[in-house]
Scaffold this active site. Structure first.
Site, PDB file in Angstrom:
ATOM      1  N   THR A  64      81.373  27.626  97.744  1.00  0.00           N
ATOM      2  CA  THR A  64      80.715  26.480  98.356  1.00  0.00           C
ATOM      3  C   THR A  64      81.380  26.131  99.684  1.00  0.00           C
ATOM      4  O   THR A  64      80.719  26.043 100.727  1.00  0.00           O
ATOM      5  CB  THR A  64      80.737  25.271  97.415  1.00  0.00           C
ATOM      6  OG1 THR A  64      79.917  25.552  96.269  1.00  0.00           O
ATOM      7  CG2 THR A  64      80.211  24.027  98.112  1.00  0.00           C
TER       8      THR A  64
ATOM      9  N   GLY B 141      79.779  28.661  92.839  1.00  0.00           N
ATOM     10  CA  GLY B 141      81.195  28.578  92.539  1.00  0.00           C
ATOM     11  C   GLY B 141      81.894  27.635  93.504  1.00  0.00           C
ATOM     12  O   GLY B 141      81.389  27.335  94.594  1.00  0.00           O
ATOM     13  N   CYS B 142      83.075  27.175  93.107  1.00  0.00           N
ATOM     14  CA  CYS B 142      83.794  26.186  93.927  1.00  0.00           C
ATOM     15  C   CYS B 142      84.287  26.796  95.239  1.00  0.00           C
ATOM     16  O   CYS B 142      84.061  26.225  96.318  1.00  0.00           O
ATOM     17  CB  CYS B 142      84.950  25.584  93.128  1.00  0.00           C
ATOM     18  SG  CYS B 142      86.059  26.788  92.344  1.00  0.00           S
ATOM     19  N   TYR B 143      84.969  27.941  95.175  1.00  0.00           N
ATOM     20  CA  TYR B 143      85.438  28.576  96.405  1.00  0.00           C
ATOM     21  C   TYR B 143      84.286  28.942  97.349  1.00  0.00           C
ATOM     22  O   TYR B 143      84.351  28.667  98.550  1.00  0.00           O
ATOM     23  CB  TYR B 143      86.235  29.837  96.083  1.00  0.00           C
ATOM     24  CG  TYR B 143      87.646  29.629  95.598  1.00  0.00           C
ATOM     25  CD1 TYR B 143      88.570  28.876  96.322  1.00  0.00           C
ATOM     26  CD2 TYR B 143      88.085  30.225  94.413  1.00  0.00           C
ATOM     27  CE1 TYR B 143      89.879  28.711  95.880  1.00  0.00           C
ATOM     28  CE2 TYR B 143      89.395  30.068  93.960  1.00  0.00           C
ATOM     29  CZ  TYR B 143      90.284  29.314  94.699  1.00  0.00           C
ATOM     30  OH  TYR B 143      91.582  29.164  94.259  1.00  0.00           O
TER      31      TYR B 143
ATOM     32  N   GLU C  92      87.181  20.440  99.894  1.00  0.00           N
ATOM     33  CA  GLU C  92      86.256  19.845  98.939  1.00  0.00           C
ATOM     34  C   GLU C  92      87.004  19.590  97.636  1.00  0.00           C
ATOM     35  O   GLU C  92      88.118  20.081  97.437  1.00  0.00           O
ATOM     36  CB  GLU C  92      85.069  20.777  98.667  1.00  0.00           C
ATOM     37  CG  GLU C  92      85.492  22.031  97.900  1.00  0.00           C
ATOM     38  CD  GLU C  92      84.351  22.964  97.537  1.00  0.00           C
ATOM     39  OE1 GLU C  92      83.254  22.835  98.124  1.00  0.00           O
ATOM     40  OE2 GLU C  92      84.572  23.841  96.679  1.00  0.00           O
TER      41      GLU C  92
END
Length: 336
Positions: free
Chosen positions: A151, A147-149, A308
């Site tokens: 990472t 997932g983005c968070y 990011e």
């Protein structure tokens, strides 16, 4: 490998899928294929499909496409059916949904509300955070993209936990903000322009579905982590501010050494020098995760800032990074 890799993208009309196609169009060793899993309306049809081959995302269409790898930028329910189909066809797969990121069906049920149909396949999935699991990703047939968070959070938190330098009893606070594209392309009452613009809001406080990814990859207990996701009125980018206390007095050089040992040879993690902190402009439309920090030795407070692009390192960029590793290509191909 002399022949170009044929990389099928399912969900190419969504934000992450479209980003994957964009990256693949400029990849030196791979080319994108559009795999249609449902009919698209005129408003959904991509503007980048000139010269890109299209196939139906069926067993027959997958065989016809001769895809070497499939990237699933799809909803959880779609991925649950699509992953087995790809693997049965002998095609490697990278799933960008959350359907296979956690370790047990009970965790999937609790955090995603899904009854997982294939516990064995859940156990077989390689968690695709290359900085931690590169050896497992290399040659893997099935990777679950993070997932983005999580990472950014894991890249910032895990080295500190692994080095044993933080006071875990004081807790780890992760204050995370994301652009609206992180919520996907399907509009909701919370993501319409009139709701988002000139606004800033927290959501899913305490029970965000990305929490268990942070716990299981940074070796934290649920009671130790405060995680709050917040929606920024912008398109793309994630910035996380993480607050911890160190066990002993640490200088900036001490903390920098922890991160240096963890990421000295990593192509996509940039550690900032003293006096500088990352922001979103530095990482948008890249596959970098930038990390900076400020430490107060006397009070043992440490604030870490990680940034990011949620569509880059947080989704499609990382998927391409994983694809490169899976297929024996240079890890940075198409991403630098």
């Amino acid at each position: 490998m002399s022949a170009r890799i044929r990389a099928g993208v399912v969900g190419f009309t969504g934000y992450s899928g479209a980003e994957a196609v964009r990256i693949l169009r400029h990849h030196p060793s791979a080319e994108p294929l559009l795999l249609e899993h449902r009919a698209q309306s005129d408003s959904e049809k991509p503007v980048f499909d000139d010269g890109v081959e299209r196939f139906a995302f069926t067993r027959e269409g997958l065989a016809e496409s001769k895809a070497d790898v499939v990237l699933l930028a799809t909803a959880h329910e779609v991925s649950l059916e699509a992953v087995p189909m790809c693997l049965e066809a002998g095609v490697r797969v990278i799933d960008l949904s959350g359907s296979f990121r956690l370790r047990t069906p009970d965790q999937i049920k609790r955090w995603y509300g899904l009854d997982h149909p294939d516990p064995q396949l859940l156990a077989d999935a390689v968690y695709g955070l290359p900085e931690f699991y590169r050896d497992k990703v290399r040659g893997a047939r099935f990777v679950s993209n993070p997932g983005c968070y999580p990472t950014a959070a894991n890249l910032a938190i895990r080295p500190l936990v692994a080095a044993g330098v933080i006071n875990r009893e004081a807790g780890v606070v992760c204050d995370a903000k994301s652009g609206v594209s992180g919520a996907g392309k399907q509009p909701t009452a919370k993501t319409h322009f009139c709701q988002v613009t000139e606004n800033f809001s927290a959501y899913n406080v305490m029970f965000h579905r990305h929490v268990p990814e942070i716990l299981q990859n940074s070796d934290l207990e649920e009671s130790e982590l405060f995680f709050t996701a917040q929606l920024l009125p912008l398109h793309r980018g994630i910035l996380e501010t993480i607050y911890v206390r160190t066990l002993e007095k640490m200088s900036h050089a001490d903390v920098a050494e922890v991160y240096r040992k963890a990421y000295a040879d990593e192509p996509f993690v940039r550690i900032y020098p003293e006096g500088r902190l990352p922001d979103l402009r530095a990482v948008q439309e890249t596959n970098f995760c930038d990390i900076g920090f400020k430490v107060d030795p006397e009070t043992r407070r440490l604030t870490v800032v990680a940034a990011e692009d949620n569509l880059g390192k947080g989704a499609a960029g990382q998927a391409i990074q994983n694809m490169n590793l899976m297929l024996g290509l240079p890890e940075t191909d198409g991403l630098l």
